[in-house]
Design a protein around this motif. Structure first.
Motif, mmCIF file in Angstrom:
data_model
loop_
_atom_site.group_PDB
_atom_site.id
_atom_site.type_symbol
_atom_site.label_atom_id
_atom_site.label_comp_id
_atom_site.label_asym_id
_atom_site.label_seq_id
_atom_site.Cartn_x
_atom_site.Cartn_y
_atom_site.Cartn_z
ATOM 1 N N TYR A 119 32.886 9.729 49.962
ATOM 2 C CA TYR A 119 32.011 10.902 50.074
ATOM 3 C C TYR A 119 31.663 11.450 48.677
ATOM 4 O O TYR A 119 30.536 11.867 48.431
ATOM 5 N N ILE A 120 32.645 11.448 47.777
ATOM 6 C CA ILE A 120 32.411 11.938 46.411
ATOM 7 C C ILE A 120 31.319 11.097 45.742
ATOM 8 O O ILE A 120 30.381 11.624 45.134
ATOM 9 N N VAL A 121 31.423 9.773 45.900
ATOM 10 C CA VAL A 121 30.446 8.872 45.276
ATOM 11 C C VAL A 121 29.074 9.041 45.941
ATOM 12 O O VAL A 121 28.062 9.232 45.258
ATOM 13 N N GLN A 122 29.056 9.013 47.288
ATOM 14 C CA GLN A 122 27.777 9.135 48.027
ATOM 15 C C GLN A 122 27.006 10.393 47.639
ATOM 16 O O GLN A 122 25.785 10.367 47.542
ATOM 17 N N HIS A 123 27.724 11.492 47.446
ATOM 18 C CA HIS A 123 27.052 12.765 47.194
ATOM 19 C C HIS A 123 26.967 13.091 45.697
ATOM 20 O O HIS A 123 26.520 14.160 45.313
ATOM 21 N N GLY A 124 27.402 12.168 44.855
ATOM 22 C CA GLY A 124 27.317 12.367 43.402
ATOM 23 C C GLY A 124 28.094 13.583 42.951
ATOM 24 O O GLY A 124 27.645 14.321 42.063
ATOM 25 N N ALA A 125 29.273 13.820 43.559
ATOM 26 C CA ALA A 125 30.032 15.036 43.247
ATOM 27 C C ALA A 125 30.738 14.930 41.895
ATOM 28 O O ALA A 125 31.317 13.892 41.550
ATOM 29 N N ASP A 126 30.668 16.020 41.136
ATOM 30 C CA ASP A 126 31.367 16.109 39.849
ATOM 31 C C ASP A 126 32.702 16.823 40.001
ATOM 32 O O ASP A 126 33.591 16.671 39.175
ATOM 33 N N VAL A 127 32.805 17.653 41.023
ATOM 34 C CA VAL A 127 34.019 18.452 41.239
ATOM 35 C C VAL A 127 34.387 18.424 42.722
ATOM 36 O O VAL A 127 33.519 18.639 43.581
ATOM 37 N N LEU A 128 35.668 18.175 42.991
ATOM 38 C CA LEU A 128 36.184 18.305 44.360
ATOM 39 C C LEU A 128 37.000 19.591 44.401
ATOM 40 O O LEU A 128 37.895 19.802 43.585
ATOM 41 N N VAL A 129 36.682 20.470 45.359
ATOM 42 C CA VAL A 129 37.442 21.717 45.516
ATOM 43 C C VAL A 129 38.191 21.677 46.835
ATOM 44 O O VAL A 129 37.611 21.365 47.880
ATOM 45 N N MET A 130 39.490 21.997 46.769
ATOM 46 C CA MET A 130 40.306 22.074 47.980
ATOM 47 C C MET A 130 41.152 23.341 47.898
ATOM 48 O O MET A 130 41.473 23.812 46.811
ATOM 49 N N GLY A 131 41.544 23.861 49.058
ATOM 50 C CA GLY A 131 42.455 24.994 49.063
ATOM 51 C C GLY A 131 43.825 24.547 48.561
ATOM 52 O O GLY A 131 44.165 23.357 48.624
ATOM 53 N N ASP A 132 44.616 25.497 48.035
ATOM 54 C CA ASP A 132 45.880 25.088 47.405
ATOM 55 C C ASP A 132 46.954 24.689 48.428
ATOM 56 O O ASP A 132 48.057 24.285 48.047
ATOM 57 N N ASP A 133 46.616 24.762 49.738
ATOM 58 C CA ASP A 133 47.506 24.138 50.727
ATOM 59 C C ASP A 133 47.494 22.616 50.549
ATOM 60 O O ASP A 133 48.349 21.918 51.087
ATOM 61 N N TRP A 134 46.525 22.093 49.792
ATOM 62 C CA TRP A 134 46.412 20.650 49.553
ATOM 63 C C TRP A 134 46.838 20.272 48.133
ATOM 64 O O TRP A 134 46.622 19.138 47.714
ATOM 65 N N THR A 135 47.454 21.168 47.386
ATOM 66 C CA THR A 135 47.764 20.912 45.970
ATOM 67 C C THR A 135 48.472 19.571 45.779
ATOM 68 O O THR A 135 49.467 19.289 46.448
ATOM 69 N N GLY A 136 47.926 18.773 44.861
ATOM 70 C CA GLY A 136 48.522 17.480 44.515
ATOM 71 C C GLY A 136 48.060 16.336 45.405
ATOM 72 O O GLY A 136 48.089 15.181 44.997
ATOM 73 N N ARG A 137 47.587 16.656 46.614
ATOM 74 C CA ARG A 137 47.275 15.610 47.586
ATOM 75 C C ARG A 137 46.084 14.740 47.168
ATOM 76 O O ARG A 137 45.967 13.597 47.622
ATOM 77 N N PHE A 138 45.213 15.256 46.325
ATOM 78 C CA PHE A 138 44.018 14.498 45.975
ATOM 79 C C PHE A 138 43.957 14.175 44.487
ATOM 80 O O PHE A 138 42.902 13.825 43.969
ATOM 81 N N ASP A 139 45.121 14.258 43.815
ATOM 82 C CA ASP A 139 45.148 13.996 42.374
ATOM 83 C C ASP A 139 44.706 12.574 42.033
ATOM 84 O O ASP A 139 44.216 12.321 40.939
ATOM 85 N N GLU A 140 44.850 11.649 42.973
ATOM 86 C CA GLU A 140 44.469 10.256 42.679
ATOM 87 C C GLU A 140 42.945 10.113 42.544
ATOM 88 O O GLU A 140 42.458 9.075 42.100
ATOM 89 N N LEU A 141 42.204 11.165 42.909
ATOM 90 C CA LEU A 141 40.741 11.111 42.797
ATOM 91 C C LEU A 141 40.250 11.616 41.442
ATOM 92 O O LEU A 141 39.051 11.667 41.186
#
Ligand code: CTP
Length: 141
Positions: free
Chosen positions: A92-114
């Motif tokens: 989804y990040i690639v398809q939409h050309g996203a520069d920043v992914l924002v998530m609530g801090d209930d997800w902290t660390g979960r998407f660091d691999e991106l």
């Protein structure tokens, strides 16, 4: 020196965020507004009904069509799409050309691999409100 005009058009920064946004509340509004403030264009992935059932173990109160309509109507949202799977964030990040992914801090660390695909920002949740709490509160009335 070249005669070519310099392209001074600023690069647009695209922000992407995700959520179910069921029983839309002020915590949802705040995270969306703060996500929008981090860039020039905000794209929101709204979890599919099926995904919400897998993720939270219950049917959403409002259907994905209704949830998409509500989020799309917000002034600061430029585009919405249905998020079919949590595992597809990179696509989804690639398809939409996203520069920043924002998530609530209930997800902290979960998407660091991106972090090799885009900047990853975790925003603090608005205290004392959630869809679950609202549903429970109404059920108790
Ligand atoms: N969110 C927030 N503050 C809250 C509630 C949600 O910042 N008080 C953010 C989440 O961190 C997420 C987005 O809103 O980035 C969508 O969250 P969602 O799971 O749809 O909402 P919740 O109210 O947390 O739902 P539930 O109670 O079903 O978990």
């Amino acid at each position: 020196m070249s005669d070519q005009p310099i392209d001074r058009a600023p690069t647009r920064r695209t922000v992407i965020t995700f959520g179910t946004f069921d029983v839309f509340h002020v915590g949802h509004l705040r995270v969306i507004e703060r996500a929008a403030a981090l860039g020039d264009r905000l794209v929101v992935g709204v979890s599919a009904d099926e995904l919400n059932l897998r993720k939270k173990g219950r049917e959403p109160v409002f259907s994905q069509g209704e949830r998409l309509e509500i989020v799309a109507a917000l002034r600061c949202v430029d585009q919405v799409f249905v998020e079919e799977s949590l595992e597809l964030k990179r696509d989804y990040i690639v398809q939409h050309g996203a520069d920043v992914l924002v998530m609530g801090d209930d997800w902290t660390g979960r998407f660091d691999e991106l972090k090799d695909a885009c900047e990853v920002v975790y925003l603090p949740r608005t205290p004392a409100i959630s869809t679950t709490a609202i549903i429970e509160h109404i059920a108790d009335l």
